[in-house]
Design a protein around this motif. Structure first.
Motif, mmCIF file in Angstrom:
data_model
loop_
_atom_site.group_PDB
_atom_site.id
_atom_site.type_symbol
_atom_site.label_atom_id
_atom_site.label_comp_id
_atom_site.label_asym_id
_atom_site.label_seq_id
_atom_site.Cartn_x
_atom_site.Cartn_y
_atom_site.Cartn_z
ATOM 1 N N GLY A 15 0.335 -1.194 0.000
ATOM 2 C CA GLY A 15 0.000 0.000 0.000
ATOM 3 C C GLY A 15 0.376 1.343 0.000
ATOM 4 O O GLY A 15 0.016 1.993 0.859
ATOM 5 N N CYS A 16 0.983 1.915 -0.915
ATOM 6 C CA CYS A 16 1.320 3.311 -0.838
ATOM 7 C C CYS A 16 0.788 4.016 -2.066
ATOM 8 O O CYS A 16 0.717 3.433 -3.114
ATOM 9 C CB CYS A 16 2.813 3.480 -0.747
ATOM 10 S SG CYS A 16 3.506 2.525 0.596
ATOM 11 N N ARG A 118 7.120 -2.342 0.128
ATOM 12 C CA ARG A 118 5.910 -1.617 -0.241
ATOM 13 C C ARG A 118 5.431 -2.001 -1.639
ATOM 14 O O ARG A 118 6.204 -2.459 -2.487
ATOM 15 C CB ARG A 118 6.130 -0.113 -0.176
ATOM 16 C CG ARG A 118 7.277 0.389 -1.020
ATOM 17 C CD ARG A 118 7.243 1.888 -1.182
ATOM 18 N NE ARG A 118 6.252 2.296 -2.164
ATOM 19 C CZ ARG A 118 6.238 3.497 -2.739
ATOM 20 N NH1 ARG A 118 7.139 4.404 -2.396
ATOM 21 N NH2 ARG A 118 5.331 3.800 -3.620
ATOM 22 N N SER A 119 4.153 -1.791 -1.857
ATOM 23 C CA SER A 119 3.540 -2.019 -3.160
ATOM 24 C C SER A 119 2.312 -1.142 -3.253
ATOM 25 O O SER A 119 1.694 -0.821 -2.237
ATOM 26 C CB SER A 119 3.150 -3.491 -3.331
ATOM 27 O OG SER A 119 2.348 -3.670 -4.481
ATOM 28 N N ASP A 123 -3.656 -6.034 -2.540
ATOM 29 C CA ASP A 123 -3.682 -7.456 -2.186
ATOM 30 C C ASP A 123 -2.460 -8.170 -2.758
ATOM 31 O O ASP A 123 -2.538 -9.284 -3.261
ATOM 32 C CB ASP A 123 -4.974 -8.126 -2.677
ATOM 33 C CG ASP A 123 -5.205 -7.960 -4.173
ATOM 34 O OD1 ASP A 123 -4.360 -7.325 -4.832
ATOM 35 O OD2 ASP A 123 -6.222 -8.461 -4.675
ATOM 36 N N CYS A 124 -1.319 -7.499 -2.659
ATOM 37 C CA CYS A 124 -0.052 -8.063 -3.127
ATOM 38 C C CYS A 124 0.906 -8.232 -1.965
ATOM 39 O O CYS A 124 0.715 -7.695 -0.888
ATOM 40 C CB CYS A 124 0.588 -7.164 -4.181
ATOM 41 S SG CYS A 124 -0.300 -7.091 -5.746
ATOM 42 N N LEU A 125 1.954 -8.953 -2.263
ATOM 43 C CA LEU A 125 2.969 -9.202 -1.267
ATOM 44 C C LEU A 125 4.344 -9.218 -1.934
ATOM 45 O O LEU A 125 4.644 -10.095 -2.714
ATOM 46 C CB LEU A 125 2.668 -10.556 -0.639
ATOM 47 C CG LEU A 125 3.065 -10.620 0.818
ATOM 48 C CD1 LEU A 125 1.976 -11.304 1.612
ATOM 49 C CD2 LEU A 125 4.299 -11.402 0.927
ATOM 50 N N ALA A 126 5.144 -8.203 -1.653
ATOM 51 C CA ALA A 126 6.489 -8.118 -2.220
ATOM 52 C C ALA A 126 7.485 -8.546 -1.154
ATOM 53 O O ALA A 126 7.429 -8.074 -0.026
ATOM 54 C CB ALA A 126 6.780 -6.692 -2.684
#
Length: 223
Positions: A15-16, A118-119, A123-126
């Protein structure tokens, strides 16, 4: 296989709203705070970059991968099931990892540490992963999502993060794939996973040279 280190595996949050053009490498590579609750659930593999010898060869042969992260009765411990399809064959591994202070950790039979980046995808995961074997340290950067595909802007940010880590260009999954079913056969834990990783984590320089050569050949002739 590699992704079991690749497992090796893991997750993140989001989230950014800041634009990519205004983001410095310092911003893009700064680990985010994330709770164990945010990591739970099923995550679909989107792409990755790794300097682990042999990882790019496996990456080109990998046609799907998903993770399922669930809680355990032990404090600061999560259970992770990884299922992947490599060259048409599905396999699964089930193991536990320590999660504390926004960090996923394995200390034996090899050392692996994962933090989350961050992404702009909700609903992602880095993931930034570090694996240490003997005197060698290997780095992987991975992207997962709750969906099979993400927007071009999310991919662009991930590619920029890989570039900031000075890693090889990421290999992105072909989203037109069939997900492996829920596993029904017994799954090996970390010991089984470690046996698969032995060729990749070997301290033998000739083994590394051979795997890196194979990686270059796959990069040249695949895709």
């Amino acid at each position: 296989m590699y992704f079991a280190i690749v497992a090796l595996l893991c997750l993140f949050r989001v989230g950014c709203s800041a634009s990519l053009t205004s983001s410095s490498c310092e911003d893009l590579l700064k680990p985010i705070e994330i709770s164990s609750t945010e990591i739970l659930g099923k995550w679909l593999y989107i792409g990755s970059s790794s300097d682990l010898p042999g990882s790019r060869s496996i990456g080109h042969l990998l046609t799907s991968l998903w993770l399922d992260v669930t809680p355990t009765t032990q404090e600061n411990t999560l259970n992770l099931m990884q299922t992947q399809r490599v060259y048409g064959d599905c396999s699964s591994y089930n193991f536990s990892m320590t999660f504390e202070n926004s960090t996923m950790l394995i200390e034996e039979p090899f050392y692996m540490k994962e933090v989350y980046l961050r992404s702009d995808c909700p609903d992602c995961l880095a993931i930034h992963e570090e694996v240490i074997s003997g005197k060698d340290t290997f780095t992987s950067v991975m992207l997962f999502s709750k969906r099979k595909s993400v927007s071009p802007a999310v991919v662009e940010m991930f590619q920029k993060q890989v570039e900031c880590f000075k890693m090889p260009p990421p290999i992105m999954i072909d989203t037109n794939y069939e997900i492996c079913p829920e596993p029904t056969s017994p799954m090996q834990g970390l010991d089984g996973l470690n046996s698969l990783l032995v060729p990749y984590l070997s301290e033998a320089k000739m083994a590394h040279l051979g795997l890196r050569l194979l990686d270059r050949l796959f990069d040249m002739f695949v895709n």
